[in-house]
Design a protein around this motif. Structure first.
Motif, short mmCIF file in Angstrom:
data_model
loop_
_atom_site.label_atom_id
_atom_site.label_comp_id
_atom_site.label_asym_id
_atom_site.label_seq_id
_atom_site.Cartn_x
_atom_site.Cartn_y
_atom_site.Cartn_z
N THR A 48 -0.07 -0.95 7.62
CA THR A 48 -1.08 -0.53 6.64
C THR A 48 -2.33 -1.43 6.67
OG1 THR A 48 -0.13 -1.93 4.90
CG2 THR A 48 0.70 0.33 5.07
N LYS A 49 -3.36 -0.94 6.01
CA LYS A 49 -4.62 -1.67 5.81
C LYS A 49 -5.29 -2.05 7.13
CE LYS A 49 -2.85 -3.39 1.37
NZ LYS A 49 -2.89 -4.39 0.32
N THR A 74 -1.57 2.91 -8.55
CA THR A 74 -1.74 1.75 -7.67
C THR A 74 -2.32 0.59 -8.48
OG1 THR A 74 -4.01 2.28 -7.06
CG2 THR A 74 -2.28 3.32 -5.75
N SER A 131 -0.73 3.89 -2.55
CA SER A 131 -2.03 4.31 -2.00
C SER A 131 -1.83 5.25 -0.82
CB SER A 131 -2.83 3.10 -1.51
OG SER A 131 -3.01 2.18 -2.55
N GLY A 142 0.79 -1.24 0.00
CA GLY A 142 0.00 0.00 0.00
C GLY A 142 0.82 1.28 0.00
#
Ligand code: GTP
Ligand code: MG
Length: 196
Positions: free
Chosen positions: A142-143, A52, A38, A35
């Motif tokens: 991330t995420k 991305t 992003s 990511g």
């Protein structure tokens, strides 16, 4: 943080293509698909500035984004992409290490880790390499939107312990826009910028 102007400034595969104006830089590194691109879009408040993709291996060059003509965000190609040949992954090493080393204007490296997974061997190698060369880095998980809210601290603890880090990673989600202001705080502080 409102960014007035963000644009791709340079795309490089070797030091000859890096910016020469000496402005501070912050770089984003990590496994393919973690990511990075992003996150850059989210932190800069842009939808599609950094390209991305659902499939790993999207970013293949070192991309410098100029932010309000004051600093650069540096999007790096990811590692650990299974389809990449040995020679290509050696090229990755040369290219990325060639950038991360000996770059005095590089004020902060963000090492991105997927909150759901334990760090892989490449993550650990990079982490130890940062320590060895005394490079400034911050871990980012991330995420975070992929795990339930009350499980986030547990996951951050797992990541911290598996690397033996002093601090847990900064939780971040491009989808939920979590962690943006914390990253800006670190970036402005390290680049010694009061406001954009
Ligand atoms: P490479 O350029 O291949 O190294 O990948 P990258 O690290 O730049 O990843 P990229 O930003 O292209 O994102 C990879 C995939 O993860 C895309 O499908 C994104 O939509 C998805 N993704 C990125 N950030 C988040 C997030 O915060 N939450 C969720 N749910 N998905 C995300
Ligand atoms: Mg990318």
């Amino acid at each position: 943080m409102i960014v007035n102007n963000a644009e791709i400034a340079l795309t490089a595969v070797a030091p000859s293509g890096f910016p020469k104006d000496g402005k501070p830089e912050v770089a984003f590194v990590g496994k393919s698909n973690v990511g990075k691109s992003s996150l850059i879009n989210t932190v800069l408040g842009r939808k599609r500035l950094a390209r991305t993709s659902k499939s790993p291996g999207k970013t293949r060059t070192i991309n410098f984004f100029s932010v309000d003509d004051i600093l650069y965000f540096v999007d790096l190609p990811g590692y650990g992409y299974a389809k990449v040949s040995k020679s290509e992954s050696a090229k990755w090493g040369d290219m990325v290490e060639g950038y991360l080393q000996n770059r005095s204007q590089l004020k902060m490296i963000f090492l991105l880790l997927d909150i759901r997974h334990e760090p892989g061997s490449n993550d650990i190698m990079l982490y130890e390499w940062f320590l060895h060369y005394n490079l400034p880095f911050t871990l980012v998980a991330t995420k975070t939107d992929k795990v339930s809210r009350n499980q986030i601290p547990k996951h951050l603890g797992v990541l911290r312990r598996s690397l033996g880090a002093d601090h847990p990673p900064v939780p971040f989600s491009s989808l939920a826009k979590q962690g943006k202001s914390e990253l800006w705080r670190i970036i402005l502080d390290k680049c010694e910028i009061s406001v954009l």
